[in-house]
Design a protein around this motif. Structure first.
Motif, PDB file in Angstrom:
ATOM      1  N   SER A  47      -8.844   6.978   0.383  1.00 33.57           N
ATOM      2  CA  SER A  47      -8.394   8.163   0.477  1.00 33.57           C
ATOM      3  C   SER A  47      -8.856   8.960  -0.637  1.00 33.57           C
ATOM      4  CB  SER A  47      -6.830   8.305   0.847  1.00 33.57           C
ATOM      5  OG  SER A  47      -6.521   9.421   0.698  1.00 33.57           O
ATOM      6  N   LEU A  48      -9.093  10.358  -0.578  1.00 31.13           N
ATOM      7  CA  LEU A  48      -9.441  11.116  -1.551  1.00 31.13           C
ATOM      8  C   LEU A  48      -8.363  12.173  -1.635  1.00 31.13           C
ATOM      9  CD1 LEU A  48     -13.324  11.771  -1.055  1.00 31.13           C
ATOM     10  CD2 LEU A  48     -12.108  10.298  -2.873  1.00 31.13           C
ATOM     11  N   GLY A  49      -7.265  12.469  -0.609  1.00 36.55           N
ATOM     12  CA  GLY A  49      -6.558  13.492  -0.891  1.00 36.55           C
ATOM     13  C   GLY A  49      -5.186  13.408   0.109  1.00 36.55           C
ATOM     14  N   ARG A  73     -19.938   7.904  -5.669  1.00 37.62           N
ATOM     15  CA  ARG A  73     -19.542   7.412  -4.538  1.00 37.62           C
ATOM     16  C   ARG A  73     -20.567   7.363  -3.268  1.00 37.62           C
ATOM     17  NH1 ARG A  73     -13.964   7.021  -2.209  1.00 37.62           N
ATOM     18  NH2 ARG A  73     -13.820   7.767  -0.008  1.00 37.62           N
ATOM     19  N   LEU A 118     -19.255   1.418   1.772  1.00 36.42           N
ATOM     20  CA  LEU A 118     -18.708   2.363   0.909  1.00 36.42           C
ATOM     21  C   LEU A 118     -18.786   1.836  -0.346  1.00 36.42           C
ATOM     22  CD1 LEU A 118     -17.076   4.953   0.027  1.00 36.42           C
ATOM     23  CD2 LEU A 118     -14.881   3.718   0.872  1.00 36.42           C
ATOM     24  N   ALA A 136       1.586 -12.283  -3.562  1.00 30.84           N
ATOM     25  CA  ALA A 136       2.572 -12.829  -2.573  1.00 30.84           C
ATOM     26  C   ALA A 136       2.073 -12.806  -1.177  1.00 30.84           C
ATOM     27  CB  ALA A 136       4.076 -12.437  -2.792  1.00 30.84           C
ATOM     28  N   GLU A 137       1.352 -13.626  -0.635  1.00 32.39           N
ATOM     29  CA  GLU A 137       0.766 -13.265   0.662  1.00 32.39           C
ATOM     30  C   GLU A 137       1.831 -14.081   1.733  1.00 32.39           C
ATOM     31  OE1 GLU A 137      -3.006 -14.977   1.344  1.00 32.39           O
ATOM     32  OE2 GLU A 137      -3.046 -14.442   3.671  1.00 32.39           O
ATOM     33  N   GLY A 155       0.638  -1.061  -0.069  1.00 33.48           N
ATOM     34  CA  GLY A 155       0.028  -0.067   0.157  1.00 33.48           C
ATOM     35  C   GLY A 155       0.812   1.139   0.130  1.00 33.48           C
ATOM     36  N   PRO A 189     -12.054   7.664   8.986  1.00 33.25           N
ATOM     37  CA  PRO A 189     -11.699   8.565   8.039  1.00 33.25           C
ATOM     38  C   PRO A 189     -11.690   9.887   8.041  1.00 33.25           C
ATOM     39  CG  PRO A 189     -13.301   7.213   6.895  1.00 33.25           C
ATOM     40  CD  PRO A 189     -13.198   6.757   8.451  1.00 33.25           C
ATOM     41  N   GLY A 235       3.840   1.194   2.517  1.00 35.92           N
ATOM     42  CA  GLY A 235       5.134  -0.023   2.100  1.00 35.92           C
ATOM     43  C   GLY A 235       6.032   0.660   1.014  1.00 35.92           C
ATOM     44  N   LEU A 262      -3.871   7.659   5.389  1.00 35.73           N
ATOM     45  CA  LEU A 262      -2.916   7.343   4.309  1.00 35.73           C
ATOM     46  C   LEU A 262      -1.729   8.536   4.431  1.00 35.73           C
ATOM     47  CD1 LEU A 262      -3.461   6.985   0.818  1.00 35.73           C
ATOM     48  CD2 LEU A 262      -1.839   8.671   1.398  1.00 35.73           C
ATOM     49  N   GLY A 285      -9.364  12.927   7.038  1.00 36.20           N
ATOM     50  CA  GLY A 285      -8.620  12.251   5.836  1.00 36.20           C
ATOM     51  C   GLY A 285      -7.097  12.158   6.420  1.00 36.20           C
ATOM     52  N   GLN A 286      -6.937  11.445   7.347  1.00 36.30           N
ATOM     53  CA  GLN A 286      -5.555  11.537   7.775  1.00 36.30           C
ATOM     54  C   GLN A 286      -4.692  10.240   7.579  1.00 36.30           C
ATOM     55  OE1 GLN A 286      -6.210  14.139  11.294  1.00 36.30           O
ATOM     56  NE2 GLN A 286      -4.176  14.583  10.894  1.00 36.30           N
TER      57      GLN A 286
HETATM   58  C1  FAD Z   1     -13.486   5.132   3.405  1.00 36.13           C
HETATM   59  C2  FAD Z   1     -12.123   5.588   3.792  1.00 36.13           C
HETATM   60  C3  FAD Z   1     -11.870   6.755   3.354  1.00 36.13           C
HETATM   61  C4  FAD Z   1     -10.538   7.306   3.639  1.00 36.13           C
HETATM   62  N1  FAD Z   1     -10.130   8.486   3.395  1.00 36.13           N
HETATM   63  C5  FAD Z   1      -8.755   8.697   3.431  1.00 36.13           C
HETATM   64  C6  FAD Z   1      -8.290  10.101   3.237  1.00 36.13           C
HETATM   65  O1  FAD Z   1      -9.153  10.929   2.777  1.00 36.13           O
HETATM   66  N2  FAD Z   1      -7.243  10.396   3.570  1.00 36.13           N
HETATM   67  C7  FAD Z   1      -6.040   9.567   4.078  1.00 36.13           C
HETATM   68  O2  FAD Z   1      -5.087   9.926   4.397  1.00 36.13           O
HETATM   69  N3  FAD Z   1      -6.626   8.494   4.597  1.00 36.13           N
HETATM   70  C8  FAD Z   1      -7.928   7.925   4.223  1.00 36.13           C
HETATM   71  N4  FAD Z   1      -8.509   6.744   4.481  1.00 36.13           N
HETATM   72  C9  FAD Z   1      -7.556   5.606   5.120  1.00 36.13           C
HETATM   73  C10 FAD Z   1      -6.236   5.260   4.144  1.00 36.13           C
HETATM   74  O3  FAD Z   1      -6.979   4.444   3.212  1.00 36.13           O
HETATM   75  C11 FAD Z   1      -5.451   4.204   4.837  1.00 36.13           C
HETATM   76  O4  FAD Z   1      -4.903   4.732   6.221  1.00 36.13           O
HETATM   77  C12 FAD Z   1      -4.364   3.842   3.899  1.00 36.13           C
HETATM   78  O5  FAD Z   1      -4.714   3.084   2.974  1.00 36.13           O
HETATM   79  C13 FAD Z   1      -3.059   3.075   4.850  1.00 36.13           C
HETATM   80  O6  FAD Z   1      -2.114   2.656   4.007  1.00 36.13           O
HETATM   81  P1  FAD Z   1      -1.177   1.479   4.516  1.00 36.13           P
HETATM   82  O7  FAD Z   1      -0.066   1.313   3.314  1.00 36.13           O
HETATM   83  O8  FAD Z   1      -0.722   1.436   5.793  1.00 36.13           O
HETATM   84  O9  FAD Z   1      -2.298   0.226   4.285  1.00 36.13           O
HETATM   85  P2  FAD Z   1      -3.221  -0.257   3.371  1.00 36.13           P
HETATM   86  O10 FAD Z   1      -3.534   0.458   2.351  1.00 36.13           O
HETATM   87  O11 FAD Z   1      -4.294  -1.129   3.788  1.00 36.13           O
HETATM   88  O12 FAD Z   1      -2.206  -1.590   2.563  1.00 36.13           O
HETATM   89  C14 FAD Z   1      -1.834  -2.744   3.307  1.00 36.13           C
HETATM   90  C15 FAD Z   1      -1.381  -3.626   2.103  1.00 36.13           C
HETATM   91  O13 FAD Z   1      -1.055  -5.018   2.588  1.00 36.13           O
HETATM   92  C16 FAD Z   1      -1.332  -6.007   1.981  1.00 36.13           C
HETATM   93  N5  FAD Z   1      -1.363  -7.245   2.791  1.00 36.13           N
HETATM   94  C17 FAD Z   1      -2.164  -7.270   3.898  1.00 36.13           C
HETATM   95  N6  FAD Z   1      -1.933  -8.643   4.480  1.00 36.13           N
HETATM   96  C18 FAD Z   1      -0.823  -9.266   3.854  1.00 36.13           C
HETATM   97  C19 FAD Z   1      -0.153 -10.456   3.817  1.00 36.13           C
HETATM   98  N7  FAD Z   1      -0.011 -11.240   4.771  1.00 36.13           N
HETATM   99  N8  FAD Z   1       0.991 -10.473   2.792  1.00 36.13           N
HETATM  100  C20 FAD Z   1       1.131  -9.671   2.104  1.00 36.13           C
HETATM  101  N9  FAD Z   1       0.544  -8.355   1.866  1.00 36.13           N
HETATM  102  C21 FAD Z   1      -0.526  -8.241   2.545  1.00 36.13           C
HETATM  103  C22 FAD Z   1      -2.846  -5.466   1.314  1.00 36.13           C
HETATM  104  O14 FAD Z   1      -3.273  -6.451   0.509  1.00 36.13           O
HETATM  105  C23 FAD Z   1      -2.882  -4.097   1.058  1.00 36.13           C
HETATM  106  O15 FAD Z   1      -2.495  -3.808  -0.118  1.00 36.13           O
HETATM  107  C24 FAD Z   1      -9.563   6.376   4.185  1.00 36.13           C
HETATM  108  C25 FAD Z   1     -10.098   5.011   4.673  1.00 36.13           C
HETATM  109  C26 FAD Z   1     -11.484   4.693   4.298  1.00 36.13           C
HETATM  110  C27 FAD Z   1     -11.754   3.326   4.892  1.00 36.13           C
END
Ligand code: FAD
Length: 488
Positions: free
Chosen positions: A52-54, A223, A186, A130-131, A20, A294, A23, A300, A297-298
Motif C-alpha cells: 500500500s502507498l496510502g 518501484r 512488483l 510465531a507461526e 499486519g 490493488p 491485526g 489495507l 488502493g483500498q
Molecule cells: C501491489 C499492491 C499494492 C497495494 N496497494 C494498496 C494501497 O495503495 N492501499 C491499500 O489500502 N491497500 C493496498 N494493497 C493491499 C494491502 O497491502 C493489503 O490489503 C493489506 O496488507 C492487508 O492487511 P492484512 O493485515 O489484512 O494482511 P497482511 O498485510 O497480508 O498481513 C497478514 C500477516 O499475517 C501473517 N501470517 C500469515 N499466516 C500466518 C500464520 N499461520 N501464523 C502467524 N502469522 C501469519 C503474515 O506474515 C502477515 O504479516 C496493495 C497490495 C498490493 C499487493
C-alpha cells in the motif's frame, strides 16, 4: 490485563493471528478496553516490501479519532483529492462530507510500524517468528498450536493472516469469486537509466500494457510493476530478480539497468470474498476475508476498517456487556462493504484496460465525472465515507458515520480517543444515568449537527437520532446487555 494460566496453558481473552495492519489495528482497539491480547506473527522481522502507498479519508478519520493522526502525518504526505476512480484525473468534488479531504501518501511498512508501535504501547503482547500451525475450538475457547510446538489458549481468535489465510482454510470457509487471470511482478530496486528516460519509456509502455509502471520512490529507489508471463503455480514464492528483469525487457524493451533489488513479490487480479466471517469463536478480518487487485488502493483501508468495526464489539462481549446479536453485526455490516469494494475494483479493472471498447467507456465515464454529484459519489465510495450500515432505522443519518465537527471546546474526534459510546446532546436535557460506565455525553456539539441528539457508537457510526429519553434508553438497551434504567 487479565492474561492467566488455565490447565497449564497461557490463557488470553483474544489471540490475533497475523501482525499486519488489520491485526495491529484490532489489537489496539481491544486494548482500549483492557482486554488481554496476543498477536502471533509468522515473520521474525517486519517486511520492507511496499504494497500500500496510502490511506483514504475514512482510515484517516479513524486514526484521528484515536489520536494517531499526528504521527501518521509526520511520516506521510497529504495529497489533495480523495481518491481517483480508475486513475481518472478530476478535481476534488465540492461539499465532500469529511474534514479530511485528502489522500495520505505513506508506504505500508511505515503504516505497519506505526500501528504496531501503538498496539505495543497500549499493552498488546506481540510475538514475532510465531507461526500458527493448528488450532481447535470448543464451547469455552480456542487452543492454538505454534509451529514450534507451543500451545496457547484464548476465549476468541481472529485470523488477520492475509489473503492466503491459514485460518480461513482451516475453518473451511468458502471463498467464492474470480480466480487470477493476470499476475504482476512488483519490486523495489535501483536503476542506471536516467530518471527522465525511465519516465518517458514508462508513459509509452503504459499506453498498451495494463498495470505496467516504473517510477522513483520518495527514498531514492525505483518501484516497478510489470505483467508476468503467466499466472504462476507458486504465487507465494517471490520472483527471481532475473525473471523480473527478463519481464521488463519483454514488456518495455529495456530492463532500465535495474540492480540491487530491495524487495520482490507477485500479486494477481484474483477477486474473492469469504462467505462467512465467523465460525464459532473464530473470526476473519482484512485480506483473510477478501482479496482484490490493488486498483484504487483500498485493501489495507478495508482491513483497518474491519478491525475498527469488530474491535469494540469483541471487547463488549469479553467485558460482558454485549447484546446477544452484537457479534453477528460484524458480518452483516462489513460483508456488504467488502462486496462493494470488490464491485468498484472490478469496474476500475475494466476502465484501465487499453482495448478500444473499455477505453470508450472510460472516456464516457470521465465525461460523467464532470457532473459534481457523480464525481462525489465515486470519490466517497473509494474513500469509504459514504457507507451506511443497515441498523433497521429509516432515519437517513442512522448507520452513517459522523464527520469530525468543530465546537467551542474542541473537535468531536478529540472526544473519541477512548473508544466509548458518545451522546451528542443539543437538547441539553437527555441523561446517561445508568449508562455512564460506557457512554459519555457532550452538549457543546457545534453548529453543524442537524439533529437534536445523536448517539455515536465507539466506531463513530450513528446508532440513534432523536430527542426523547425513553427512545435513547431503548437504543442503548438494544446495543448492550445492560438493563433499562429502573428495570432489573
Ligand atoms: C501491489 C499492491 C499494492 C497495494 N496497494 C494498496 C494501497 O495503495 N492501499 C491499500 O489500502 N491497500 C493496498 N494493497 C493491499 C494491502 O497491502 C493489503 O490489503 C493489506 O496488507 C492487508 O492487511 P492484512 O493485515 O489484512 O494482511 P497482511 O498485510 O497480508 O498481513 C497478514 C500477516 O499475517 C501473517 N501470517 C500469515 N499466516 C500466518 C500464520 N499461520 N501464523 C502467524 N502469522 C501469519 C503474515 O506474515 C502477515 O504479516 C496493495 C497490495 C498490493 C499487493
Amino acid at each position: 490485563m487479565s492474561r492467566r494460566e488455565r490447565k497449564g496453558l497461557l490463557m488470553y481473552d483474544l489471540i490475533i493471528i497475523g501482525g499486519g495492519p488489520t491485526g495491529m489495528m484490532l489489537a489496539s482497539e481491544l486494548r482500549l478496553h483492557d482486554v488481554s491480547v496476543l498477536v502471533l506473527e509468522r515473520d521474525a522481522e517486519p517486511t520492507r516490501l511496499v504494497r500500500s502507498l496510502g490511506l483514504h479519508a475514512r482510515s484517516i478519520e479513524i486514526l484521528d479519532m484515536r489520536g494517531l493522526l499526528g504521527r501518521f502525518l509526520e511520516h506521510g504526505t497529504a495529497y489533495p483529492g480523495v481518491g481517483r476512480f480508475a486513475g481518472i484525473d478530476k478535481s476534488q468534488p465540492e461539499h465532500l462530507d469529511t474534514a479530511h479531504g485528502y489522500i495520505l501518501g505513506i508506504p505500508q511498512p511505515v503504516t505497519d510500524r506505526l500501528l504496531t508501535e501503538r498496539a505495543a504501547e497500549l499493552g498488546a503482547e506481540i510475538r514475532r517468528g510465531a507461526e500458527v500451525a493448528a488450532f481447535s475450538q470448543d464451547e469455552d475457547g480456542v487452543t492454538v498450536e505454534l509451529a514450534d510446538g507451543t500451545s496457547l489458549r484464548s476465549r476468541w481468535m481472529v485470523g488477520c493472516d492475509g489473503g492466503r489465510s491459514f485460518v480461513r482454510r482451516t475453518l473451511g470457509i468458502g471463498f467464492p469469486g474470480d480466480p487470477a487471470t493476470t499476475e504482476w511482478l512488483l519490486g523495489e530496486m535501483d536503476v542506471t537509466t536516467p530518471a527522465d528516460e525511465v519516465a518517458a519509456i514508462s508513459d509509452e509502455v503504459r499506453k498498451t500494457q495494463r498495470g505496467f509502471g516504473i517510477g522513483p520512490t520518495p527514498d531514492g529507489h525505483f518501484r516497478a510493476v510489470v505483467p508476468a508471463a503467466a499466472v504462476s503455480d507458486y504465487r507465494s514464492a517471490a520472483p527471481d530478480f532475473e525473471e523480473f528483469r527478463a519481464r521488463l525487457r519483454a514488456v518495455a524493451g529495456t530492463d532500465f539497468g535495474t540492480h540491487s533489488p530491495i524487495s520482490l513479490t507477485r500479486f494477481t487480479d484474483a477477486t474473492r470474498l469469504a462467505d462467512q466471517y465467523r465460525v464459532g469463536r473464530v473470526f476473519l478480518a482484512g485480506d483473510a476475508a477478501h482479496v482484490h487487485p490493488p486498483l484504487g488502493g483500498q485493501g489495507l483501508n478495508l482491513g483497518m476498517q474491519d478491525a475498527f468495526n469488530l474491535g469494540w464489539k469483541l471487547a463488549a462481549d469479553i467485558r460482558g456487556w454485549a447484546a446477544p446479536d452484537l457479534l453477528d453485526t460484524y458480518f452483516t455490516e462489513r460483508h456488504p462493504v467488502a462486496a462493494d469494494v470488490l464491485t468498484i475494483t472490478r469496474a476500475q479493472s475494466v476502465l484501465i484496460d487499453p482495448a478500444p471498447g473499455p477505453q470508450a467507456v472510460r472516456r464516457l465515464f470521465a465525461e460523467l465525472m464532470d457532473f459534481d454529484d457523480v464525481n462525489r459519489f465515486l470519490a466517497e465510495r473509494i474513500a469509504s465515507i459514504g457507507i451506511r450500515y443497515d441498523l433497521g432505522s429509516d432515519h437517513s443519518l442512522v448507520g452513517r458515520r459522523l464527520r469530525d465537527l468543530p465546537s467551542t471546546t474542541g473537535r468531536l474526534y478529540e472526544r473519541m480517543r477512548a473508544g466509548r459510546w458518545l451522546l451528542l446532546d443539543q437538547t441539553g436535557r437527555l441523561s446517561i444515568d445508568g449508562w455512564s460506565e460506557r457512554v459519555d455525553r457532550i452538549t457543546d456539539v457545534g453548529e453543524e449537527l442537524d439533529a437534536p441528539a445523536v448517539l455515536l457508537r465507539p466506531d463513530g457510526h450513528i446508532a440513534w437520532v432523536g430527542e426523547e429519553q425513553n427512545a435513547l434508553d431503548a437504543a442503548l438497551h438494544r446495543w448492550t446487555a445492560d438493563s433499562l434504567p429502573g428495570v432489573e
